[in-house]
Design an enzyme around this catalytic site. Structure first.
Site, PDB file in Angstrom:
ATOM      1  N   ASP A  60     -14.854  -1.607  53.579  1.00 37.07           N
ATOM      2  CA  ASP A  60     -13.968  -2.509  54.333  1.00 37.07           C
ATOM      3  C   ASP A  60     -14.718  -3.127  55.518  1.00 37.07           C
ATOM      4  O   ASP A  60     -14.185  -3.977  56.221  1.00 37.07           O
ATOM      5  CB  ASP A  60     -12.689  -1.791  54.787  1.00 37.07           C
ATOM      6  CG  ASP A  60     -12.960  -0.722  55.825  1.00 37.07           C
ATOM      7  OD1 ASP A  60     -14.140  -0.372  56.040  1.00 37.07           O
ATOM      8  OD2 ASP A  60     -11.985  -0.229  56.424  1.00 37.07           O
ATOM      9  N   SER A  61     -15.976  -2.730  55.702  1.00 35.96           N
ATOM     10  CA  SER A  61     -16.836  -3.409  56.676  1.00 35.96           C
ATOM     11  C   SER A  61     -17.050  -4.862  56.272  1.00 35.96           C
ATOM     12  O   SER A  61     -17.588  -5.653  57.053  1.00 35.96           O
ATOM     13  CB  SER A  61     -18.169  -2.668  56.811  1.00 35.96           C
ATOM     14  OG  SER A  61     -18.722  -2.402  55.544  1.00 35.96           O
ATOM     15  N   ASP A  95     -13.718   0.844  49.043  1.00 38.35           N
ATOM     16  CA  ASP A  95     -12.903   1.365  50.141  1.00 38.35           C
ATOM     17  C   ASP A  95     -11.449   1.004  49.934  1.00 38.35           C
ATOM     18  O   ASP A  95     -11.125  -0.114  49.510  1.00 38.35           O
ATOM     19  CB  ASP A  95     -13.347   0.661  51.444  1.00 38.35           C
ATOM     20  CG  ASP A  95     -13.768   1.643  52.510  1.00 38.35           C
ATOM     21  OD1 ASP A  95     -13.495   2.844  52.376  1.00 38.35           O
ATOM     22  OD2 ASP A  95     -14.390   1.176  53.482  1.00 38.35           O
ATOM     23  N   LYS A 112     -12.611   5.352  48.187  1.00 32.65           N
ATOM     24  CA  LYS A 112     -12.778   6.108  49.439  1.00 32.65           C
ATOM     25  C   LYS A 112     -11.624   5.809  50.383  1.00 32.65           C
ATOM     26  O   LYS A 112     -11.182   4.663  50.476  1.00 32.65           O
ATOM     27  CB  LYS A 112     -14.109   5.713  50.099  1.00 32.65           C
ATOM     28  CG  LYS A 112     -14.299   6.336  51.475  1.00 32.65           C
ATOM     29  CD  LYS A 112     -15.671   6.088  52.023  1.00 32.65           C
ATOM     30  CE  LYS A 112     -15.842   4.810  52.776  1.00 32.65           C
ATOM     31  NZ  LYS A 112     -14.927   4.628  53.933  1.00 32.65           N
ATOM     32  N   GLU A 154     -10.072   7.018  54.473  1.00 30.53           N
ATOM     33  CA  GLU A 154     -10.461   7.663  55.731  1.00 30.53           C
ATOM     34  C   GLU A 154      -9.437   8.707  56.159  1.00 30.53           C
ATOM     35  O   GLU A 154      -8.229   8.502  56.008  1.00 30.53           O
ATOM     36  CB  GLU A 154     -10.603   6.604  56.831  1.00 30.53           C
ATOM     37  CG  GLU A 154     -11.739   5.636  56.556  1.00 30.53           C
ATOM     38  CD  GLU A 154     -11.960   4.619  57.667  1.00 30.53           C
ATOM     39  OE1 GLU A 154     -11.365   4.757  58.754  1.00 30.53           O
ATOM     40  OE2 GLU A 154     -12.732   3.679  57.427  1.00 30.53           O
ATOM     41  N   GLU A 189     -19.413   9.741  59.272  1.00 28.98           N
ATOM     42  CA  GLU A 189     -19.863   8.627  60.113  1.00 28.98           C
ATOM     43  C   GLU A 189     -19.956   9.092  61.561  1.00 28.98           C
ATOM     44  O   GLU A 189     -18.979   9.648  62.105  1.00 28.98           O
ATOM     45  CB  GLU A 189     -18.863   7.452  59.985  1.00 28.98           C
ATOM     46  CG  GLU A 189     -19.287   6.252  60.806  1.00 28.98           C
ATOM     47  CD  GLU A 189     -18.517   4.979  60.461  1.00 28.98           C
ATOM     48  OE1 GLU A 189     -17.687   4.977  59.534  1.00 28.98           O
ATOM     49  OE2 GLU A 189     -18.780   3.964  61.142  1.00 28.98           O
TER      50      GLU A 189
HETATM   51  O1  KIV Z   1     -16.809   0.159  55.192  1.00 25.17           O
HETATM   52  C1  KIV Z   1     -17.901   0.702  55.382  1.00 25.17           C
HETATM   53  O2  KIV Z   1     -18.958   0.072  55.404  1.00 25.17           O
HETATM   54  C2  KIV Z   1     -17.917   2.150  55.593  1.00 25.17           C
HETATM   55  C3  KIV Z   1     -19.218   2.765  55.990  1.00 25.17           C
HETATM   56  C4  KIV Z   1     -19.361   2.718  57.466  1.00 25.17           C
HETATM   57  C5  KIV Z   1     -19.376   4.111  55.458  1.00 25.17           C
HETATM   58  O3  KIV Z   1     -16.919   2.788  55.466  1.00 25.17           O
END
Ligand code: KIV
Length: 275
Positions: free
Chosen positions: A44-45, A83, A111, A113, A175
């Site tokens: 989600d980055s 994500d 994934k 969080e 992280e």
């Molecule tokens: O979205 C992302 O890039 C992440 C990384 C920081 C692991 O969750």
């Protein structure tokens, strides 16, 4: 042959480090896949690195699916991780519905969080490979910076990790935690751990592709810039704009010509038309 979750687990058992890299588009997916990155990760980055959002919380399911589809088209070998965006897993049933959509669009694992064991077990029970994410959780924490800084916080992280593992998580991302905590937790878990800003002893490393390539001007302690794309891109765009203004682009080799006899015919026709 696609990289499987079982092969990644085997890497931990053999002490081989796992390579994970974020990816948001088709050409980058081709490069990452070609060099043999184990896990290509649509994080989600994408929101802050590609879409210009100010927070990961602005990223939607539609955003994730759009980028997942682009990346999926470029991946033939790597394991493809995606994500779950903020607000897409408020309950186990919501998480399951959204995770199923991700899998339909090609994700090998999803994934989320935080230490939500009910979500991990509901996805696992449905046959979806679950990746947890502890330490700094950008979707959940407004304030950035190192986590698990005290013995009590480190203990909590280790306990949460073990519980996520028991609930069915197959991988964990850490992280921004101290190296010592990453090492101790990784040794205690049977499942592979992947670190970003978590020191040298997790079972693998993940980086944000934009940081590694130097696409942005950010300077982070946990990042090593392997390239300086921003400078290269700004230089190329500057020279292009100058060349257009000066009439130096297109160059002779960039243009196509009308054949001489066709040009003569065209000129004659125009003269007749003009009377
Ligand atoms: O979205 C992302 O890039 C992440 C990384 C920081 C692991 O969750």
């Amino acid at each position: 042959m696609k990289v499987t979750a079982e092969e990644l687990l085997q890497k931990k058992r053999l002490g081989q480090r796992i390579t994970v890299l974020t990816c948001y588009d088709y050409p980058t997916a081709l490069w990452e896949d070609q060099v043999g990155v184990d896990v290509i990760f649509v994080g989600d980055s994408v929101g802050t690195n590609i879409l210009g959002y100010t927070s990961e919380r602005d990223v939607t399911m539609d955003d994730m699916i759009h980028h997942l589809r682009a990346v999926e088209r470029g991946v033939s070998h790597a394991y493809l991780l995606v994500d779950m965006p903020y607000g897409s897993y408020r309950t186990p049933s919501e998480a399951l519905a959204n995770a199923k959509t991700m899998v339909e669009f090609g994700a090998d694992g999803v994934k989320f969080e935080g230490a939500d064991f009910a979500i991990a077990s509901s996805l696992h029970a449905a046959g979806i490979t679950v990746w947890g994410h502890l330490g700094l959780s950008p979707q959940l924490h407004e304030k950035r910076g190192l986590r698990a800084k005290t013995a009590a916080e480190a203990l909590q992280l280790i306990e949460d990790s073990l519980e996520l593992q028991d609930a069915g998580a197959s991988f964990l991302i850490y992280e921004m935690i101290p190296e010592e905590v990453g090492k101790i937790a990784s040794e205690r878990l049977r499942i592979p751990t992947i670190g970003i800003g978590a020191g040298r002893y997790t079972d693998g490393q993940v980086q944000i592709i934009a940081d590694l390539l130097g696409v942005n001007a950010f300077e982070f302690r946990h990042v090593f810039k392997y390239a300086h794309f921003q400078g290269t891109a700004v230089d190329a765009i500057t020279r292009y704009a100058e060349d257009v203004r000066n009439g130096d682009f297109p160059r002779p080799q960039n243009v196509r010509h009308l054949r001489k006899h066709e040009l003569l015919k065209l000129e004659a026709a125009l003269e007749i038309e003009a009377g």
